[in-house]
Design a protein around this motif. Sequence first.
Motif, PDB file in Angstrom:
ATOM      1  N   GLY A  36       0.728  -1.344   0.103  1.00 34.61           N
ATOM      2  CA  GLY A  36      -0.080  -0.018  -0.038  1.00 34.61           C
ATOM      3  C   GLY A  36       1.059   1.195   0.033  1.00 34.61           C
ATOM      4  N   GLN A  37       2.024   1.227   0.734  1.00 32.93           N
ATOM      5  CA  GLN A  37       2.845   2.328   0.908  1.00 32.93           C
ATOM      6  C   GLN A  37       3.509   2.591  -0.729  1.00 32.93           C
ATOM      7  N   TYR A  39       2.236   1.773  -3.669  1.00 30.56           N
ATOM      8  CA  TYR A  39       1.200   2.105  -4.408  1.00 30.56           C
ATOM      9  C   TYR A  39       0.806   3.726  -4.032  1.00 30.56           C
ATOM     10  N   TRP A  40       0.404   3.963  -2.870  1.00 29.91           N
ATOM     11  CA  TRP A  40       0.393   5.370  -2.648  1.00 29.91           C
ATOM     12  C   TRP A  40       1.677   6.453  -2.967  1.00 29.91           C
ATOM     13  N   VAL A  43       0.967   7.656  -6.427  1.00 27.89           N
ATOM     14  CA  VAL A  43      -0.224   8.627  -6.746  1.00 27.89           C
ATOM     15  C   VAL A  43       0.183  10.003  -7.269  1.00 27.89           C
TER      16      VAL A  43
END
Length: 99
Positions: A36-37, A39-40, A43
């Motif tokens: 998740g980190q 992918y974020w 952003v």
Amino acid sequence: MHPPFGFALFYLRSVAPRDRYKDRVTGKMIEPVTTGQIYWGSVPFIVIQLLMVAAVMAFPGMVMHYKSDAATVDPSSVSLEVGGGAGAGAYGADSNPFK
């Protein structure tokens, strides 16, 4: 996401630590990096890409400025003529470049 970007995310996942580990230089415990980190972290780049696509759509002159000098072609004046009979090549019916 297009392939190079997606592959980069998978590559980062493969090299990022999954478990806590002790840093050899500082001696501190380093927390793992989650998917998740990763992918974020991508952003902001996606937002920049979307903003640039919107800017190009709103102001196409930014990327098409050199096209203003190009000659225009009237589609109604274009014609395609196919001549000769069966077996007629580009040089006529009697010419065969493979003879």
